[in-house]
Design an enzyme around this catalytic site. Structure first.
Site, PDB file in Angstrom:
ATOM      1  CD  GLU A   1      -3.180 -14.174  -2.251  1.00 47.91           C
ATOM      2  OE1 GLU A   1      -2.725 -13.264  -1.514  1.00 47.91           O
ATOM      3  OE2 GLU A   1      -2.794 -15.356  -2.168  1.00 47.91           O
TER       4      GLU A   1
ATOM      5  CG  ASN B   1      -6.369  -2.341  -6.940  1.00 49.10           C
ATOM      6  OD1 ASN B   1      -6.205  -1.345  -7.632  1.00 49.10           O
ATOM      7  ND2 ASN B   1      -5.704  -2.549  -5.807  1.00 49.10           N
TER       8      ASN B   1
ATOM      9  CB  ALA C   1      -0.928   0.010   1.210  1.00 46.49           C
ATOM     10  CB  VAL C   2       1.508   3.884  -2.137  1.00 50.54           C
ATOM     11  CG1 VAL C   2       2.126   5.275  -2.232  1.00 50.54           C
ATOM     12  CG2 VAL C   2       2.511   2.831  -2.594  1.00 50.54           C
TER      13      VAL C   2
ATOM     14  CE1 TYR D   1       1.344  -5.262  -7.405  1.00 51.52           C
ATOM     15  CE2 TYR D   1      -0.856  -6.212  -7.522  1.00 51.52           C
ATOM     16  CZ  TYR D   1       0.104  -5.484  -6.839  1.00 51.52           C
ATOM     17  OH  TYR D   1      -0.171  -4.989  -5.594  1.00 51.52           O
TER      18      TYR D   1
END
Length: 702
Positions: A660, A665, A631-632, A672
C-alpha cells in the site's frame, strides 16, 4: 632587344612568339564552362582556344573553338596540330572529372606534355610535372588538392603541414543544471555536439541524454568547432557540465597508418585528460563513448551507432580495390580489438550484435519521440521526401542512385511528382567531396535544402518518404521518424535493415531502379494501400521505438553496471533505534511499532557503514508477500537505495507481492511502477495523520 631576338628565333622555327592557351573541355559541360571562365579571368590578355567534341557548345566571348572528330589519341593530336598551325601552346588546362574522355586526355599529353594544368571534379587545379609526380598522380586519382602533398610523419618528420590538436586549457566549459546530492554521475563522450538535431546520431544522443537525466547527473564531453549560444540551452537542461573541445585538424595521408584515419583524427590527449578529470574530480562512475572512432579512449560503454567494418565490407564488395580492401582490414582489426576492451558494447540491432559475436554486446535500438512526431493529415499530391545529410557519404550514394536510376523512370510513370531533399549543412561542399564528377541535380522538380532544424514540416507535406540507401550499417532513424508521422516509406533492403519491418505490411521494399520507381508510383496512385501502409507503420513505431521505453531499458542497463551504493543485510536489534529515526523522518511512510519489525522479514541498507534505509515484508500465503513498510533517510534519497531494497525483497518473494502507498506519494508510486507493480485497488482513509487513501499495488514475480 630581347623581344626582337625572341621574335626572330620563333620566326626561324615557324612559330608564333606569343603563346596561346588551349583548354581541353574533357568533362561535363557545366564544369568545362566553369573551367574556361576561370582561365579567362586568370589570363585575359592571351588568345584562348577550347578543344571539344560538342559542336552545340556555346563558348564565352573571346574563345575560339577547335572541334575535333572522335578517334584515338594520335589522331586527335594530329587534328590539333593542324588546327593550331604555327601557334605555340603556353598553357593547356585539362578537365579530369572521371567522364569518359581518355583519348582526349592522352592527346593533351601528346601535344603539350609540360603545359598541363589539371582540373579535378571540384574544379581545383594543379600543374602536372615530373618533379611532383607523386602529387600529380594522387591529384589525377581524385585526392583533394589540399592533401596531395601530404606525407606521413614517419617519412617526412620535418614537414610543416602537420596535424593540429587542441591542448592545455583550449576548451570550453558550460554549467548546466545543478548537480543533485546523492545522484550517481556518468560521463558521455561524443565526436560532435548533439544539437541541433540535424542527423541521426545527434537525435539518438540527445534523446538518450534526456532519458538518462531522469536518474543520473551527466557530464558531456564533445568535440565541436564552435557551439552557437542558442544551441546550449537544449542540452544544458539535461547535463550538469558540458566540456567542448575544438575539432582537431588531421593532416596525415589516409593510407599511412594501420589504424583507421577516423580514429587517429580524434586522438587528442586533452580529451583523455578531461575524461580522467570527469572520473576523479566530478566522480563520474561510468564513461560512455559514442561511435567506434572514439574507441581508443578509456571507458566502460562503447556505443556502435553502426558496425563500421560492415559498412566497409559493403564498400569493398562494390569497388573491389586494393584501398577498399585495406580499409576493410584495418577497421576489422581495430573494431574487433575494441569490442574486447569494453565492459559493454551497445548496438542498434540484432544484426549488428550478430556481426560482433561477443557476450558483452547489448541491443538498444534507435527510437523516436512519439510526443514530438505526431501524425498529421496527408495533403493530396505527389510530394516525395528524402532526408539524409550529404556529410555522410552513403547518403550521397543513395541520392545518386535515386537521380540516375530511379528519377528518369519515375517521371515517366508520375510526371507531376516533386522531390524535396533535406541534405544537411553545406550540401554542395559534401556533394563535391563524395560524388566526384556527378553534378548536383538541376531538375526544377527537385528541391535541395541545407541545414534544417526541424524535419517535421517536410514529413507533413510528404506523401511518400524515400530511403534509397545502397550501403548502410546500423539502423536508419529517418525511417522510424517517417513511420511515427504515419507516412508510407519506400526503402531499399539496406535502408530498412535491422528494424524488423515487413514488405507490404508496414513498409515498401525495393532494390533495383525499376522496382524502386514502380513502388513509388504504386503508392502514389493507390490511396488505400498507401494509407494502410502508413497506419501500420505508425502502430509499429509506437510498439517498438518509443524513446521513453528504450530509455528505461537503457537506465536499467547502466544501473546494473554501476557498483551497488548500499549493502543489504538482515535487520538486528541494534538497528531498531536508527530504523525508528528514519521512520519518524518519513511522514509519507507507514508508522508501525518498530519493535515488532524483527518478527517479520526485515532488511536494512548500509551505506558507508551506517543504516540509511529499511524494508519490512511478511509472507501472507505460500505464494503471496506483503510489503509492510519501506523508508529511506531523507538525506540519502534519490540514490537508488529504495530501489535496491525493493529488488532485494522481490527476489526473496516468489509469487505475488502486494503493498500500500499513500495516494499523494507520487515518487514512491513511480518507483513501484518502474519495478513492475500495477494498481490493484484503493483503500479509503487507510492512513491517518493526515487521513488519506492507500493505493494497493501488485507485482507477479513468476
Amino acid at each position: 632587344m630581347r623581344q626582337a631576338l625572341k621574335r626572330r628565333l620563333f620566326a626561324m622555327l615557324g612559330k608564333d612568339p606569343e603563346p596561346v592557351i588551349v583548354s581541353f573541355l574533357s568533362g561535363s559541360r557545366p564544369r568545362a564552362l566553369a573551367m574556361i571562365e576561370e582561365i579567362l579571368g586568370l589570363e585575359p590578355s592571351r588568345r584562348h582556344f577550347a578543344v571539344t567534341f560538342d559542336a552545340s557548345l556555346k563558348l564565352p566571348d573571346g574563345v575560339t573553338p577547335i572541334l575535333l572528330h572522335r578517334g584515338p589519341a594520335p589522331w586527335l593530336a594530329m587534328q590539333l596540330r593542324r588546327a593550331l598551325s604555327h601557334r605555340r601552346i603556353g598553357l593547356a588546362p585539362v578537365l579530369f572529372d572521371q567522364e569518359p574522355y581518355g583519348s582526349l586526355h592522352a592527346a593533351a599529353f601528346l601535344i603539350a606534355p609540360r603545359r598541363i594544368l589539371a582540373y579535378n571534379a571540384n574544379l581545383e587545379r594543379h600543374h602536372l610535372r615530373l618533379s611532383t609526380v607523386v602529387a600529380s598522380l594522387l591529384f589525377l586519382s581524385g585526392v583533394p588538392l589540399d592533401r596531395i602533398f601530404l606525407r606521413p610523419r614517419w617519412l617526412a618528420p620535418r614537414r610543416r603541414d602537420v596535424s593540429w590538436v587542441p591542448s592545455g586549457d583550449n576548451y570550453g566549459v558550460t554549467e548546466g543544471r545543478a548537480f543533485t546530492p546523492g545522484r550517481r554521475r556518468i560521463a558521455i563522450v561524443t565526436p560532435y555536439y548533439p544539437y541541433p538535431l540535424s542527423h541521426g546520431g545527434a537525435v539518438r544522443i540527445y534523446n538518450l541524454l534526456r532519458e538518462l537525466a531522469r536518474e543520473f547527473d551527466i557530464l558531456l564531453l564533445a568535440f565541436a568547432p564552435k557551439v552557437r549560444a542558442e544551441h546550449l540551452p537544449p542540452v544544458e537542461q539535461f547535463c550538469s557540465r558540458i566540456f567542448v573541445v575544438p575539432q582537431p585538424r588531421y593532416r596525415e595521408p589516409h593510407w599511412s597508418t594501420l589504424d583507421p584515419p577516423e580514429v587517429n583524427e580524434f586522438r587528442v590527449p586533452l580529451m583523455r585528460s578531461l575524461i580522467e578529470r570527469a572520473r576523479n574530480e566530478f566522480k563520474a562512475e561510468l564513461v560512455q563513448l559514442e561511435y567506434t572512432s572514439l574507441a581508443s579512449y578509456p571507458g566502460d560503454i562503447l556505443v556502435e551507432h553502426d558496425v563500421t567494418f560492415d559498412l566497409y565490407q559493403q564498400l569493398h564488395q562494390a569497388s573491389g580495390t586494393l584501398l577498399s580492401a585495406f580499409n576493410l582490414w584495418r577497421w576489422k582489426r581495430f573494431e574487433k580489438a575494441a569490442v574486447r576492451r569494453f565492459r559493454r558494447i551497445v548496438v542498434m540491432s540484432d544484426k549488428d550484435a550478430g556481426l560482433l559475436k561477443s557476450s558483452n554486446v547489448r541491443v538498444v535500438p534507435n527510437g523516436v519521440d512519439l510526443k514530438r512526431f505526431q501524425p498529421k493529415p496527408e495533403t493530396p499530391g505527389g510530394q516525395l521526401l528524402f532526408v539524409g545529410s550529404f556529410r555522410h557519404f552513403p547518403n550521397v550514394s543513395a541520392m545518386r542512385f535515386l537521380l540516375d536510376r530511379v528519377w528518369p523512370l519515375l517521371t515517366e510513370l508520375a510526371p507531376d511528382v516533386k522531390l524535396t531533399v533535406v541534405a544537411g549543412p553545406d550540401p554542395e561542399l559534401y556533394w563535391k567531396q563524395h560524388a566526384g564528377s556527378s553534378p548536383m541535380p538541376s531538375d526544377p522538380r527537385v528541391r535541395i535544402l541545407g541545414m534544417t532544424r526541424d524535419v517535421r514540416p517536410f514529413l507533413i507535406q510528404a506523401n511518400v518518404v524515400l530511403v534509397p540507401t545502397l550501403v548502410s550499417a546500423g539502423t536508419n532513424l529517418k525511417v522510424i521518424e517517417a513511420m511515427a508521422m504515419e507516412r508510407a516509406v519506400v526503402s531499399t533492403t539496406s535502408g530498412a535493415a535491422g528494424l524488423g519491418l515487413e514488405h507490404g505490411a508496414n513498409i515498401w521494399i525495393a532494390d533495383g531502379g525499376r522496382e524502386f520507381a514502380d513502388g513509388i508510383a504504386k503508392l502514389l496512385s493507390d490511396d488505400p494501400l498507401r494509407t494502410r501502409l502508413a497506419a501500420s507503420a505508425r502502430r509499429f513505431a509506437v510498439e517498438h521505438f518509443d524513446w521513453q521505453v528504450i530509455g528505461a531499458r537503457y537506465r536499467e542497463m547502466i544501473r546494473a553496471m554501476l557498483p551497488p551504493r548500499s549493502t543489504i543485510r538482515a535487520a538486528t536489534p541494534v538497528d531498531l533505534q536508527v530504523i525508528e529515526a528514519i521512520q519518524a523522518a518519513s511522514p509519507e511512510a507507514a508508522h508501525w511499532d518498530c519493535r515488532r519489525y524483527l518478527d517479520f522479514d526485515s532488511s536494512v541498507a548500509v551505506v558507508d557503514g551506517a543504516v540509511r534505509g529499511f524494508i519490512v515484508t511478511r509472507r501472507t500465503a505460500p505464494d503471496e508477500t506483503e510489503v509492510l513498510n519501506l523508508a529511506v533517510d531523507p538525506d540519502h534519497r534519490r540514490m537508488g537505495i529504495a530501489g535496491e531494497l525493493m529488488r532485494h525483497a522481490i527476489g526473496r518473494s516468489p509469487g505475488e507481492v502486494f503493498l500500500e502507498v499513500r495516494e499523494s506519494n507520487l515518487p514512491a508510486r513511480k518507483l513501484y511502477s518502474k519495478l513492475g507493480f500495477e494498481d490493484a485497488g484503493v483503500r479509503q482513509n487507510y492512513y491517518q495523520d493526515p487521513p488519506e487513501a492507500a493505493i494497493v499495488m501488485r507485482l507477479r514475480t513468476c
